[in-house]
Design an enzyme around this catalytic site. Structure first.
Site, mmCIF file in Angstrom:
data_model
loop_
_atom_site.group_PDB
_atom_site.id
_atom_site.type_symbol
_atom_site.label_atom_id
_atom_site.label_comp_id
_atom_site.label_asym_id
_atom_site.label_seq_id
_atom_site.Cartn_x
_atom_site.Cartn_y
_atom_site.Cartn_z
ATOM 1 N N GLN A 13 49.576 20.201 10.868
ATOM 2 C CA GLN A 13 50.907 20.142 10.611
ATOM 3 C C GLN A 13 50.851 19.043 9.316
ATOM 4 O O GLN A 13 51.548 19.501 8.369
ATOM 5 C CB GLN A 13 51.435 19.278 11.774
ATOM 6 C CG GLN A 13 52.769 18.952 11.651
ATOM 7 C CD GLN A 13 53.620 18.441 12.751
ATOM 8 O OE1 GLN A 13 54.623 18.355 12.775
ATOM 9 N NE2 GLN A 13 52.763 18.001 13.681
ATOM 10 N N THR A 63 42.972 16.760 17.848
ATOM 11 C CA THR A 63 44.388 16.360 18.307
ATOM 12 C C THR A 63 44.600 16.921 19.861
ATOM 13 O O THR A 63 45.762 16.726 20.200
ATOM 14 C CB THR A 63 45.379 16.784 17.331
ATOM 15 O OG1 THR A 63 45.135 18.068 17.032
ATOM 16 C CG2 THR A 63 45.433 16.038 16.044
ATOM 17 N N TYR A 126 41.163 10.424 23.617
ATOM 18 C CA TYR A 126 41.926 10.533 22.697
ATOM 19 C C TYR A 126 42.319 9.154 22.010
ATOM 20 O O TYR A 126 41.820 8.780 20.891
ATOM 21 C CB TYR A 126 43.080 11.370 22.691
ATOM 22 C CG TYR A 126 43.929 11.577 21.443
ATOM 23 C CD1 TYR A 126 43.601 12.290 20.178
ATOM 24 C CD2 TYR A 126 44.951 11.009 21.316
ATOM 25 C CE1 TYR A 126 44.288 12.358 19.026
ATOM 26 C CE2 TYR A 126 45.914 11.280 20.021
ATOM 27 C CZ TYR A 126 45.433 11.856 19.008
ATOM 28 O OH TYR A 126 46.154 11.974 18.042
HETATM 29 N N1 LIG Z 1 50.801 15.481 16.109
HETATM 30 C C1 LIG Z 1 51.330 14.491 16.711
HETATM 31 O O1 LIG Z 1 52.173 14.428 17.399
HETATM 32 C C2 LIG Z 1 50.436 13.209 16.176
HETATM 33 C C3 LIG Z 1 50.781 11.913 17.030
HETATM 34 C C4 LIG Z 1 50.301 10.855 16.377
HETATM 35 C C5 LIG Z 1 49.355 10.836 15.752
HETATM 36 N N2 LIG Z 1 48.999 11.834 14.966
HETATM 37 C C6 LIG Z 1 47.747 11.947 14.173
HETATM 38 O O2 LIG Z 1 48.478 12.466 12.848
HETATM 39 C C7 LIG Z 1 47.196 13.128 12.039
HETATM 40 C C8 LIG Z 1 47.635 14.556 11.723
HETATM 41 O O3 LIG Z 1 47.841 15.443 12.810
HETATM 42 P P1 LIG Z 1 48.411 16.784 12.936
HETATM 43 O O4 LIG Z 1 49.579 16.725 13.886
HETATM 44 O O5 LIG Z 1 48.590 17.151 11.536
HETATM 45 O O6 LIG Z 1 47.121 17.510 13.693
HETATM 46 P P2 LIG Z 1 46.982 19.218 13.610
HETATM 47 O O7 LIG Z 1 48.228 19.866 13.319
HETATM 48 O O8 LIG Z 1 46.558 19.427 15.168
HETATM 49 O O9 LIG Z 1 45.734 19.516 12.816
HETATM 50 C C9 LIG Z 1 44.622 18.886 12.976
HETATM 51 C C10 LIG Z 1 43.796 19.235 11.704
HETATM 52 O O10 LIG Z 1 42.327 18.847 11.845
HETATM 53 C C11 LIG Z 1 41.513 19.678 11.547
HETATM 54 N N3 LIG Z 1 40.134 19.364 12.155
HETATM 55 C C12 LIG Z 1 39.900 19.366 13.726
HETATM 56 N N4 LIG Z 1 38.728 19.221 13.666
HETATM 57 C C13 LIG Z 1 37.912 19.485 12.676
HETATM 58 C C14 LIG Z 1 36.708 19.366 12.251
HETATM 59 N N5 LIG Z 1 35.688 19.097 13.062
HETATM 60 N N6 LIG Z 1 36.361 19.452 10.905
HETATM 61 C C15 LIG Z 1 37.258 19.585 9.917
HETATM 62 N N7 LIG Z 1 38.565 19.561 10.281
HETATM 63 C C16 LIG Z 1 39.129 19.467 11.777
HETATM 64 C C17 LIG Z 1 42.210 20.981 11.854
HETATM 65 O O11 LIG Z 1 41.544 22.075 11.275
HETATM 66 P P3 LIG Z 1 41.622 23.540 11.893
HETATM 67 O O12 LIG Z 1 42.828 24.077 11.563
HETATM 68 O O13 LIG Z 1 40.183 24.323 11.413
HETATM 69 O O14 LIG Z 1 41.073 23.147 13.414
HETATM 70 C C18 LIG Z 1 43.539 20.834 11.131
HETATM 71 O O15 LIG Z 1 43.567 21.153 10.098
HETATM 72 C C19 LIG Z 1 45.972 13.094 12.963
HETATM 73 O O16 LIG Z 1 45.254 12.000 12.677
HETATM 74 C C20 LIG Z 1 46.523 12.719 14.201
HETATM 75 O O17 LIG Z 1 45.729 11.783 15.063
HETATM 76 C C21 LIG Z 1 49.562 13.093 15.067
#
Ligand SMILES: NC(=O)c1ccc[n+]([C@@H]2O[C@H](COP(=O)([O-])OP(=O)(O)OC[C@H]3O[C@@H](n4cnc5c(N)ncnc54)[C@H](OP(=O)(O)O)[C@@H]3O)[C@@H](O)[C@H]2O)c1
Length: 293
Positions: A13, A63, A126
């Site tokens: 995202q 995540t 997590y």
């Molecule tokens: N979403 C929320 O509500 C939320 C809340 C608090 C904090 N955050 C933080 O915000 C940040 C961005 O989150 P998001 O919502 O964008 O997460 P997301 O949509 O779940 O995306 C996660 C990303 O990480 C990649 N990834 C996972 N495992 C990997 C690996 N082994 N090697 C390379 N890439 C990998 C995934 O790639 P693939 O597509 O290939 O799996 C995807 O591009 C993160 O640090 C998360 O902890 C998010």
């Protein structure tokens, strides 16, 4: 100077929001999982050593909060070891590093929004893995960690698109009404990161732009009111929302019951004031509805 940024994470995202926000303001090189798997610390270090960039940021993470309980090694590899490796490689080259963390580092027992100096005490794998990641990232003095929470945007898998979809397929939608937080507008986050790339690139280690910051929209809401704000924008919704409790759901990971983030330090340091959460949710819901979600 247009800053050159090396970005880990293409498909998520925030990764997508950053690509959309970059425009001509930054030159992005984006590494997907196929290019660098974050469980491979040597590949991370090699990518940073080889990059022609002024700044590194990380939009990738493990995540899947419930799955992390069963797969702690995988969660720690991606959420703790990988950012530590990124920070160490950035330190070698004196590159700034921007990393994202979460409200899940807190236990959720608070009577007011959390500030950066509050004690982190995660209650899930997590949360523990993300806290370890913050610590590894901040070992490099030119690191900024932005803690975000309940991120929503027109991109990827997120709560707003999930609820809008459920609203179209269910008659009754039970939503947790006893979990509270502050949603983070993913487009505002990405815009902020792009707008500050040049500042981070030029800043020395003692600049206040480095360190730990909370980044969330203003105000606190429940999961229930968050869902309601989105679903109210969809003329094709069928669902009637019913409040329920967190305890009614059997989930592997514990969630902090109340984890709003206070973003005053961000506002004071960067002159960026996050907007109230509700109009931002409505804007994104409208966009998703226009695009058929
Ligand atoms: N979403 C929320 O509500 C939320 C809340 C608090 C904090 N955050 C933080 O915000 C940040 C961005 O989150 P998001 O919502 O964008 O997460 P997301 O949509 O779940 O995306 C996660 C990303 O990480 C990649 N990834 C996972 N495992 C990997 C690996 N082994 N090697 C390379 N890439 C990998 C995934 O790639 P693939 O597509 O290939 O799996 C995807 O591009 C993160 O640090 C998360 O902890 C998010």
């Amino acid at each position: 100077m247009i800053p050159k940024v090396l970005q880990f994470g293409a498909t998520g995202q925030v990764g997508q929001a950053l690509v959309a926000a970059a425009g001509r303001a930054v030159t992005l090189t984006v590494l997907s999982r196929a290019e660098v798997d974050l469980t491979d610390a040597a590949a991370i270090r090699a990518a940073i050593r080889a990059a022609n960039c002024d700044l590194v940021w990380n939009a990738a993470a493990f995540t899947l909060v419930d799955r992390a309980e069963a797969e702690p090694d995988a969660a720690f590899a991606v959420n703790a070891a990988a950012p530590a490796a990124m920070a160490a490689a950035c330190a070698e080259r004196d590159l700034p590093f921007v990393h994202l963390s979460t409200d899940s580092v807190f236990n959720g027992q608070t009577g007011r929004p959390y500030v950066e100096t509050d004690t982190a005490e995660p209650i899930s794998v997590y949360g523990r893995s993300k806290l370890a990641g913050e610590q590894g990232a901040l070992a490099h003095p030119r690191t900024t960690v932005l803690r975000v929470s309940w991120v929503f945007s027109p991109y990827g898998r997120n709560y707003v698109s999930f609820m809008l979809n459920l609203g179209r397929t269910r008659e009754v939608l039970q939503v947790v009404a006893d979990q509270f937080g502050s949603p983070t507008d993913g487009e505002a986050l990405a815009g902020f990161m792009v707008a500050n790339a040049a500042r981070w690139a030029a800043a020395s280690a003692d600049d206040p732009a480095f360190g730990l910051f909370h980044f969330a929209n203003a105000g606190e809401t429940s999961r229930y009111d968050f869902a309601r704000a989105a679903i109210a924008r969809d003329p094709l919704t069928r669902a009637r929302l019913e409040p329920t409790t967190q305890g009614a759901f059997v989930e592997a990971a514990a969630r902090p019951p109340r984890s709003p983030l206070d973003s005053s330090k961000l506002a004071a340091t960067f002159g960026f004031t996050p907007q109230p959460w509700k109009p931002a949710v409505e804007r994104v819901a409208d966009q998703l509805v226009r695009n058929g979600i």
